[in-house]
Scaffold this motif. Structure first.
Motif, PDB file in Angstrom:
ATOM      1  N   PHE A 129       2.245   4.365  -2.736  1.00  0.00           N
ATOM      2  CA  PHE A 129       2.401   5.322  -1.641  1.00  0.00           C
ATOM      3  C   PHE A 129       1.371   6.442  -1.745  1.00  0.00           C
ATOM      4  O   PHE A 129       0.702   6.780  -0.760  1.00  0.00           O
ATOM      5  CB  PHE A 129       3.819   5.901  -1.669  1.00  0.00           C
ATOM      6  N   VAL A 130       1.217   7.001  -2.937  1.00  0.00           N
ATOM      7  CA  VAL A 130       0.267   8.102  -3.115  1.00  0.00           C
ATOM      8  C   VAL A 130      -1.164   7.626  -2.880  1.00  0.00           C
ATOM      9  O   VAL A 130      -1.966   8.316  -2.231  1.00  0.00           O
ATOM     10  CB  VAL A 130       0.405   8.714  -4.527  1.00  0.00           C
ATOM     11  N   ALA A 131      -1.492   6.423  -3.389  1.00  0.00           N
ATOM     12  CA  ALA A 131      -2.845   5.892  -3.200  1.00  0.00           C
ATOM     13  C   ALA A 131      -3.160   5.698  -1.722  1.00  0.00           C
ATOM     14  O   ALA A 131      -4.291   5.932  -1.277  1.00  0.00           O
ATOM     15  CB  ALA A 131      -2.997   4.572  -3.950  1.00  0.00           C
ATOM     16  N   THR A 145      -4.295  17.055  -5.001  1.00  0.00           N
ATOM     17  CA  THR A 145      -2.846  16.863  -5.102  1.00  0.00           C
ATOM     18  C   THR A 145      -2.503  15.378  -5.220  1.00  0.00           C
ATOM     19  O   THR A 145      -1.667  14.978  -6.054  1.00  0.00           O
ATOM     20  CB  THR A 145      -2.141  17.463  -3.870  1.00  0.00           C
ATOM     21  N   CYS A 146      -3.142  14.559  -4.407  1.00  0.00           N
ATOM     22  CA  CYS A 146      -2.904  13.114  -4.470  1.00  0.00           C
ATOM     23  C   CYS A 146      -3.272  12.549  -5.834  1.00  0.00           C
ATOM     24  O   CYS A 146      -2.525  11.745  -6.412  1.00  0.00           O
ATOM     25  CB  CYS A 146      -3.705  12.402  -3.377  1.00  0.00           C
ATOM     26  N   LEU A 150      -0.766  10.637  -8.328  1.00  0.00           N
ATOM     27  CA  LEU A 150      -1.142   9.256  -8.636  1.00  0.00           C
ATOM     28  C   LEU A 150      -1.134   9.036 -10.144  1.00  0.00           C
ATOM     29  O   LEU A 150      -0.668   8.000 -10.642  1.00  0.00           O
ATOM     30  CB  LEU A 150      -2.531   8.957  -8.059  1.00  0.00           C
ATOM     31  N   ALA A 151      -1.617  10.014 -10.890  1.00  0.00           N
ATOM     32  CA  ALA A 151      -1.665   9.904 -12.349  1.00  0.00           C
ATOM     33  C   ALA A 151      -0.259   9.871 -12.962  1.00  0.00           C
ATOM     34  O   ALA A 151      -0.033   9.162 -13.949  1.00  0.00           O
ATOM     35  CB  ALA A 151      -2.459  11.070 -12.931  1.00  0.00           C
TER      36      ALA A 151
END
Length: 495
Positions: A129-131, A145-146, A150-151
């Motif tokens: 979702f974040v990617a 922020t993404c 993601l990390a």
């Protein structure tokens, strides 16, 4: 027909034992009356495990690395035109990822604390979702922020997979499986360049870099559903194994290490702390640090480095970044196979470090295009050392929870490397980036030296255990965690 009926009867009896005694006691009782498998029978069970587990973890890690490292391809696909990421801002996009990745390395223990299929599916869905929503970013702050979130999701996934695989495989065969898992990163970097090259040719209403994030992020979300239904939680929960095959698997996994029977979920925190305090956890961590200084920056900067090697445009540079990683894929598979076959880790780690160092030294000194491109093929081979270190850490620690502690040290120390690695190729050093090449070469050599030192230490420990009468092979009855005496915590090391 008689053999089939006998096998069915044995399976029914085992199922009855499990129902009456519970999985832990039933496994111990079964072990006491266990008919030892032949090598062919063990190989058959391992092949069944390979068919179910390896494709899943390979594809998942490929997607993880693709979603993590496609920033370099997106930059060349027009990201920098739409969002101001010039100068230090681009380096910070790599740095913020690894700051978050380091801070959340402890989450990898979720693979042991919770049911793996639930844990894995959840974190895969989160990072997918974040990617994907990176495509909606409109500012540098939004991208930062993404990358931070993601990390977090990827820290909960990738570093814990080697621990998960150690629940299913013998200690002397897990190296090849770790190699298959890690080779997913090399393959992702290979087809990531080709995919990025193709995407940059798309002409539409969306910018190519946005299409890149969408095409590479959405499949990850879909794959979370597959993980939920097909990833087994442990040997006893593997529905694709019959009862005899489960006992065979328990037998070979427990050879020279202790396993948690009936307590697949839940950490033994005393053993976790033992793994963290063990000095033999910290040397692989230092080697992992060196590998990551040298390697972690490459997916972000190789397309840029290649773009300065010759008269290639940005799309061609993305495409030319693929072949070195393709070679790395085959090298990892080959070296991990030999490592398992010869029951050695250190010499192959040292070999990978030396090859990588030679590649970086050539890049630091040569100016001819062909020579420098060839050197990239050598430099990326340092990544094979990571796969070997994952197996080596599993081999050093006897229990599942202690391995969790050892892997936490390995990953936390190792992931500090990219903080340095992502900042050694500043734009002021182009087109040859000599400072970054010299630094990377030095850390590759450090990996080789530390590998030799740890190997010599483990050889010395093995000789001491031999003098003390420690058997070279300990079987399930002796190594089961059900025995709380602690007499069998030691085992011979694979060096």
């Amino acid at each position: 027909m008689a053999d089939y009926e006998k096998q069915t009867s044995v399976e029914q009896e085992m199922a009855t034992q499990v129902e009456k005694l519970g999985p832990e006691k039933a496994a111990i009782v079964a072990a006491q009356h266990f008919e030892h498998p032949t090598p062919d029978e063990e190989a058959k069970v391992i092949r069944k495990l390979d068919r179910r587990l390896l494709p899943l973890v390979f594809v998942l890690y490929s997607l993880a690395v693709l979603d993590r490292s496609n920033l370099g391809n997106a930059r060349l696909a027009g990201l920098q035109k739409d969002i101001d990421i010039a100068g230090e801002r681009y380096a910070w996009l790599g740095t913020i990822f690894y700051i978050s990745y380091i801070l959340f390395q402890w989450t990898q223990m979720g693979w042991k604390q919770f049911k793996p299929h639930i844990w894995c599916a959840s974190v895969v869905l989160l990072w997918g979702f974040v990617a994907t929503i990176q495509a909606a970013a409109k500012s540098w702050g939004g991208l930062m922020t993404c990358r931070f979130f993601l990390a977090i999701a990827e820290a909960a996934f990738g570093p814990g997979v080697p621990l998960y695989l150690s629940f299913f495989y013998p200690r002397d065969k897990v190296g090849f499986r770790h190699g298959v898992f890690i080779s997913g990163a090399a393959m992702a970097n290979a087809y990531g360049g080709v995919l990025a090259y193709g995407i940059t040719q798309i002409k539409g209403s969306l910018a190519p870099w946005k299409i890149l994030f969408l095409i590479e992020g959405l499949p990850t979300c879909c794959f979370a559903v597959i993980v939920w239904f097909f990833l087994p939680d442990g040997i006893l929960q593997a529905r694709f194994l019959n009862e005899r095959e489960k006992q065979v698997a328990l037998h070979f996994v427990a050879r020279n290490q202790r396993i948690d029977v009936g307590k697949e979920q839940g950490l033994r925190f005393k053993e976790v702390l033992e793994g963290i305090r063990d000095p033999k956890s910290w040397i692989p961590g230092m080697m992992y640090f060196g590998c990551n200084v040298s390697y972690a920056s490459l997916p972000l900067f190789v397309p840029t480095i290649i773009s300065y090697l010759g008269k290639w445009d940005k799309a061609q540079s993305n495409g030319l970044s693929a072949p070195p990683y393709l070679l790395c894929f085959f090298y990892i598979i080959g070296v991990c196979f030999l490592s398992d076959r010869l029951k050695m880790r250190g010499p192959f780690v040292a070999l990978s470090g030396i090859i990588g160092a030679i590649g970086f030294l050539i890049l630091a000194t040569a100016t001819k295009t062909g020579v420098r491109y060839f050197a990239i093929f050598m430099a990326v081979q340092i990544f094979a050392a990571v796969a070997l270190l994952l197996a080596w850490t599993a081999n050093i620690h006897a229990t599942e929870s202690k391995r969790a502690g050892g892997y936490a040290v390995l990953a936390t120390l190792g992931q500090c490397g990219p903080l340095l690695g992502t900042n050694v190729f500043p734009d002021s050093e182009k087109p040859f980036f000599r400072k970054g090449m010299w630094i990377s070469a030095a850390f590759c050599l450090l990996v080789a030296v530390l590998a030799c030192c740890l190997s010599l230490w483990l050889i010395h420990e093995n000789k001491k255990m031999a003098k003390e009468g420690m058997p070279e092979v300990e079987e399930f009855e002796d190594t089961s965690v059900a025995r709380e005496s602690g007499r069998h915590e030691k085992h011979r090391y694979i060096w």
